[in-house]
Design an enzyme around this catalytic site. Structure first.
Site, PDB file in Angstrom:
ATOM      1  N   PRO A 132      -8.487   4.770  -4.874  1.00 47.35           N
ATOM      2  CA  PRO A 132      -6.965   5.363  -5.132  1.00 47.35           C
ATOM      3  C   PRO A 132      -6.523   5.966  -3.696  1.00 47.35           C
ATOM      4  CG  PRO A 132      -8.532   6.949  -5.935  1.00 47.35           C
ATOM      5  CD  PRO A 132      -9.367   5.554  -5.659  1.00 47.35           C
ATOM      6  N   CYS A 133      -6.223   5.035  -2.764  1.00 52.47           N
ATOM      7  CA  CYS A 133      -5.806   5.760  -1.296  1.00 52.47           C
ATOM      8  C   CYS A 133      -4.358   6.346  -1.413  1.00 52.47           C
ATOM      9  CB  CYS A 133      -5.763   4.634  -0.214  1.00 52.47           C
ATOM     10  SG  CYS A 133      -4.794   2.997  -0.752  1.00 52.47           S
ATOM     11  N   HIS A 134      -3.847   5.969  -2.576  1.00 57.11           N
ATOM     12  CA  HIS A 134      -2.277   6.593  -2.702  1.00 57.11           C
ATOM     13  C   HIS A 134      -2.556   8.123  -2.821  1.00 57.11           C
ATOM     14  CE1 HIS A 134      -3.540   5.523  -6.752  1.00 57.11           C
ATOM     15  NE2 HIS A 134      -3.077   6.341  -7.211  1.00 57.11           N
TER      16      HIS A 134
END
Ligand SMILES: [Zn+2]
Length: 349
Positions: free
Chosen positions: A316-318
C-alpha cells in the site's frame, strides 16, 4: 465512478442513436477496433461485437481508436487541425510513439503541439499515446490466448500502425510456448479503472493501473530481470488476486493475502515490507517511514522506493503522504490515491 446502465439499455440507446446517452457511455466495435458515441451515424454493430465503456480513457485502454465519423473525443468546438494531425501521426507510427524529434520533422513545434492537445482533450499527448499502445497490447491479454493465435485468427488490423503492440510491450513469446519461464498476464477491471496483473509460480510480480506513468518501463525492467516474456494466461495467484480485488473494492475486506514476489533491490524490498505494516485507513509520512527503517536522513530515498513499487494496492504505497497531511506523488494519479484513502477510511472503521 458511476456504473454503466445495463447492456440491454445501452444497446437499445445505441440502436436508436439516442442523444440522451451522449457522454454516458462509449461503444467499442470489436471488428473494427474503433470506438464511437452512442449517436454515431455509422452502421450499428451486432450486439456480440460491441463493448461498452464509461469513459474515453477506458475505451482507449480497451484498445480502441476514436471514430472519424462521430469523433468521440471531440467537443462541439471544431478540432484544431494540429490536434487531428497529431492523432493521425500516432496511428501511423510503427511503434505508436511520436517523439519531439518526429514532430520537429513534421514541421510542428513540440511545445505548441502538446499545449493544444492538452487544452482540447484535457489529456496530454503523451498520455494519449501511452493509452493507445497499452490498449492494443491489453486487448490481446483480454483475448486470453497466445498472441500468435490471436493474430492469425483475426489477421490483425493492418490499418493500425502498430501491428506488434503486444510484442513491443510484453516481449516476444517463446516459440515453444510451454513456458515455464513466462509471466502470465491478466487484465482486471476495477471501479478505478483497468489493472494489469502479472504472476508466475513464485507469486504476484506486478499489479498496476494500466494508465500508470512508466508502466512500459516497469514491464521491460521485469522482463530483463526475470529473463522472460509475458503471455496472456492465468494461474491460481491471478485468480485469487481478482477475487481479493473484488472484495477490496466492495469494502468486504481491505486486507490482501496473496503470495507476493516483488522484484527490487534489497533497500526497496525493505521499504516495501514496511509499507505492508501500515494498516488500511491509516497513513504515514515519508519521514515517519524513514525513522522506522533506521534511515532518518533519507526520506527522499524512501519516496523513490515507494514510487518504484509495482504491486499497487497490495503493497500500500498509497498510504504514504506528506508530513503536513497533503497528498503527493502517485504514479497511478493523485485522484486515485485520494479515492483509495477515502475508501479505506470508510470501510476500516
Ligand atoms: Zn463513430
Amino acid at each position: 465512478m458511476t456504473p454503466l446502465p445495463t447492456t440491454r439499455t445501452m444497446y437499445r440507446a445505441l440502436s436508436r442513436r439516442d442523444a440522451a446517452y451522449e457522454g454516458v457511455f462509449f461503444t467499442g466495435v470489436k471488428t473494427t477496433g474503433i470506438f464511437c458515441r452512442p449517436t454515431c451515424c455509422a452502421k450499428k454493430p451486432k450486439p456480440e461485437n460491441v463493448e461498452f465503456f464509461p469513459t474515453i480513457n477506458e475505451a482507449l485502454h480497451g484498445g480502441y481508436r476514436p471514430c472519424r465519423l462521430c469523433r468521440p473525443m471531440d467537443s462541439a468546438k471544431p478540432v484544431p487541425p494540429l490536434v487531428e494531425r497529431l492523432r493521425r501521426a500516432v496511428e501511423a507510427a510503427s511503434d505508436g510513439r511520436v517523439t519531439d524529434k518526429d514532430l520537429a520533422s513534421m514541421g510542428v513545434e513540440p511545445s505548441t503541439a502538446r499545449r493544444q492537445f492538452k487544452s482540447y482533450h484535457g489529456m496530454t499527448f503523451h498520455a494519449y499515446q501511452r493509452a493507445r499502445r497499452m490498449g492494443l497490447a491489453l486487448r490481446d491479454v483480454k483475448a486470453g490466448r497466445p498472441v500468435i493465435d490471436v493474430q492469425l485468427a483475426r489477421g490483425y488490423e493492418s490499418t493500425s500502425g502498430f501491428r506488434d503492440a503486444f510484442t513491443r510491450i510484453f516481449g516476444a513469446p517463446p516459440r515453444d510456448a510451454k513456458g515455464g519461464a513466462c509471466l502470465l498476464a491478466q487484465r482486471i477491471e476495477t471501479p478505478l479503472g483497468t489493472m494489469l496483473a502479472l504472476a508466475d509460480d513464485k507469486g504476484l510480480r506486478l499489479l498496476e493501473f494500466a494508465d500508470r506513468r512508466g508502466l512500459e518501463r516497469e514491464l521491460s525492467g521485469l522482463r530483463r530481470r526475470l529473463q522472460c516474456a509475458i503471455v496472456p494466461g492465468s494461474n491460481a495467484t491471478l485468480e485469487e488476486t481478482r477475487r481479493q480485488l473484488a472484495r477490496y473494492f466492495a469494502g468486504d475486506s481491505l486486507a490482501f493475502e496473496l503470495p507476493l514476489s516483488p522484484v527490487g533491490s534489497e533497500f526497496q524490498l525493505r521499504v516495501w515490507a514496511e509499507l505492508g505494516n501500515i494498516p488500511p485507513g491509516k497513513t504515514r509520512s515519508y519521514a515517519g517511514m524513514a525513522a522506522r527503517l533506521g534511515v532518518p536522513k533519507a526520506p527522499r530515498a524512501i519516496g523513490r522506493a515507494n514510487g518504484s513499487n509495482m504491486l499497487a494496492l497490495v503493497i500500500p504505497c498509497h498510504r504514504v503522504i506528506r508530513a503536513d497531511g497533503t497528498l503527493c506523488g502517485y504514479a497511478g494519479g493523485l485522484w486515485r490515491k485520494q479515492r483509495l484513502l477515502e475508501h479505506e477510511r470508510k470501510y476500516s472503521a
